[in-house]
Scaffold this active site. Structure first.
Site, short mmCIF file in Angstrom:
data_model
loop_
_atom_site.label_atom_id
_atom_site.label_comp_id
_atom_site.label_asym_id
_atom_site.label_seq_id
_atom_site.Cartn_x
_atom_site.Cartn_y
_atom_site.Cartn_z
N ALA A 66 0.88 -1.18 0.00
CA ALA A 66 0.00 0.00 0.00
C ALA A 66 0.91 1.22 0.00
CB ALA A 66 -0.87 -0.02 1.25
N GLY A 111 0.64 -4.94 0.75
CA GLY A 111 -0.51 -4.97 -0.16
C GLY A 111 -0.19 -5.66 -1.48
N GLU A 114 -0.61 -9.24 -0.70
CA GLU A 114 -2.07 -9.44 -0.53
C GLU A 114 -2.78 -9.45 -1.88
OE1 GLU A 114 -2.12 -6.15 2.35
OE2 GLU A 114 -3.29 -7.47 3.64
N GLU A 134 4.32 -5.14 7.29
CA GLU A 134 3.58 -4.06 7.96
C GLU A 134 4.00 -3.89 9.42
OE1 GLU A 134 2.20 -6.47 6.15
OE2 GLU A 134 0.82 -5.59 4.68
N1 COA Z 1 4.68 3.22 -0.34
C1 COA Z 1 5.13 4.43 -0.73
N2 COA Z 1 6.32 4.62 -1.31
C2 COA Z 1 7.07 3.53 -1.53
C3 COA Z 1 6.68 2.24 -1.16
C4 COA Z 1 5.42 2.11 -0.54
N3 COA Z 1 4.93 0.94 -0.17
N4 COA Z 1 7.65 1.37 -1.50
C5 COA Z 1 8.63 2.09 -2.08
N5 COA Z 1 8.28 3.40 -2.09
C6 COA Z 1 9.04 4.51 -2.63
C7 COA Z 1 10.25 4.83 -1.74
O1 COA Z 1 9.88 5.67 -0.67
C8 COA Z 1 11.17 5.49 -2.72
O2 COA Z 1 10.74 6.83 -2.88
P1 COA Z 1 11.84 8.02 -3.05
O3 COA Z 1 12.51 7.74 -4.37
O4 COA Z 1 10.99 9.26 -3.06
O5 COA Z 1 12.78 7.91 -1.88
C9 COA Z 1 10.89 4.78 -4.05
O6 COA Z 1 9.60 4.14 -3.88
C10 COA Z 1 11.90 3.68 -4.36
O7 COA Z 1 11.98 2.82 -3.22
P2 COA Z 1 13.34 2.56 -2.40
O8 COA Z 1 12.96 2.24 -0.99
O9 COA Z 1 14.29 3.68 -2.59
O10 COA Z 1 13.89 1.26 -3.15
P3 COA Z 1 14.86 0.15 -2.55
O11 COA Z 1 15.29 -0.68 -3.71
O12 COA Z 1 15.90 0.75 -1.68
O13 COA Z 1 13.91 -0.74 -1.59
C11 COA Z 1 11.90 -1.92 -0.98
C12 COA Z 1 12.83 -1.46 -2.13
C13 COA Z 1 10.67 -2.54 -1.64
C14 COA Z 1 12.62 -2.96 -0.10
C15 COA Z 1 11.51 -0.70 -0.13
O14 COA Z 1 11.03 0.31 -0.99
C16 COA Z 1 10.44 -0.99 0.89
O15 COA Z 1 10.74 -1.56 1.93
N6 COA Z 1 9.18 -0.54 0.63
C17 COA Z 1 8.11 -0.64 1.56
C18 COA Z 1 7.64 -2.06 1.72
C19 COA Z 1 6.52 -2.11 2.71
O16 COA Z 1 6.67 -1.87 3.89
N7 COA Z 1 5.33 -2.45 2.21
C20 COA Z 1 4.15 -2.58 3.02
C21 COA Z 1 3.42 -1.32 3.05
S1 COA Z 1 1.94 -1.49 4.03
#
Ligand code: COA
Length: 259
Positions: A66, A111, A114, A134
């Protein structure tokens, strides 16, 4: 139909839906969920669509979760409303009378996991990563993840993955029964189409009957989904959820206090 966050393509009788927010790793904001529900609903009545593939733009993410930015400042009732909204959309995928396959081309977190689980079938590319992280944001899954993960991998592993928030790779997802197949990324769409083409030569009425019958096995007790909505809402009363969400957006580790 034109969508802001989806790209759609009819390939033979298979509708390919690509979630198209690559800069955000295809995170599901509300608009994207509205569009997904709409495209699935419309597909139900279009005779030339016999099956559906959902995938993510780019080669890094299916859906990274999400959209965490939309969690900022949510009240508990807004949290419940968000979970209800997400669950309803994902239920419309699960109850689609046309088979829906998630072609998981990278991160399928929160999400994203999910969404993949709401689909009838899942094929992962070898770089796919699954998880329900989460808990690391000080919240819990809200779009059906506490329930559907049990259906696929059983209670013990579902407990472990939700409570640790640890990710698993495609090989472990295959071993646990979360995905049907794992293939090299270059083969992902071909393998997905191959499986669906094997399905859609069969009678659509039989497929509809199979989907309804198998789904009904899991419908006897819906209270789990409702409890998830309640518990997701409650998360937004805590300081820990504010800390977890801020920490992610500020790219630092959270400091949870239990308040
Ligand atoms: N919601 C909003 N923004 C998100 C996102 C999410 N679920 N997942 C990634 N992004 C954004 C990051 O904030 C980043 O934005 P920025 O460029 O403005 O800094 C961009 O997408 C790229 O992600 P980044 O984290 O820099 O990539 P990465 O390769 O270092 O890491 C992940 C990839 C997937 C491991 C990491 O983005 C992550 O942990 N995301 C969240 C996962 C999560 O908790 N999901 C459950 C949400 S309820």
């Amino acid at each position: 139909m034109n969508y802001t966050n989806l790209f759609t393509l009819l390939d033979g009788n298979i509708l390919i839906i690509t979630i198209n927010r690559e800069q955000r790793l295809n995170a599901l904001n509300k608009q994207t969920i509205i569009e997904l529900e709409d495209v699935i609903k419309n597909a139900q009545t279009q005779a030339d669509i016999r099956a559906i593939i959902i995938t993510g733009a780019g080669n890094k993410a299916f859906v990274s979760g999400a959209d965490i930015k939309e969690f900022i400042g949510l009240s508990d009732s807004e949290g419940r409303a968000l979970a209800t909204f997400g669950q309803n959309a994902f239920n419309s995928i699960e109850t689609s009378i046309k088979p829906i396959l998630a072609a998981v081309n990278g991160y399928a977190l929160g999400g994203g996991c999910e969404l993949a689980m709401a689909c009838h079938l899942r094929i992962a590319s070898d770089n796919a990563i699954f998880g329900q992280p989460e808990v690391k944001l000080g919240i819990i899954a809200g779009y059906g993840g506490t329930q559907r993960l049990i259906h696929y991998i059983g209670k013990a592993k579902a407990m472990e993955l939700h409570m640790t928030g640890r990710n698993i790779n495609s090989a472990e997802a295959l071993y646990l029964g979360l995905v049907n197949y794992v293939v090299p990324q270059s083969q992902l769409l071909n393998k997905s189409k191959e499986l669906l083409n094997e399905i859609i030569i069969n009678s659509p009425k039989s497929i509809e009957g199979i989907i309804k019958s198998i789904n009904s096995y899991f419908e006897s007790n819906n209270s789990g989904f409702n409890n998830e909505i309640e518990e997701f809402g409650k998360c937004f009363l805590t300081n820990d959820s504010k800390e977890g969400v801020s920490a992610f957006l500020e790219k630092r580790k959270p400091n949870f206090t239990g308040n």
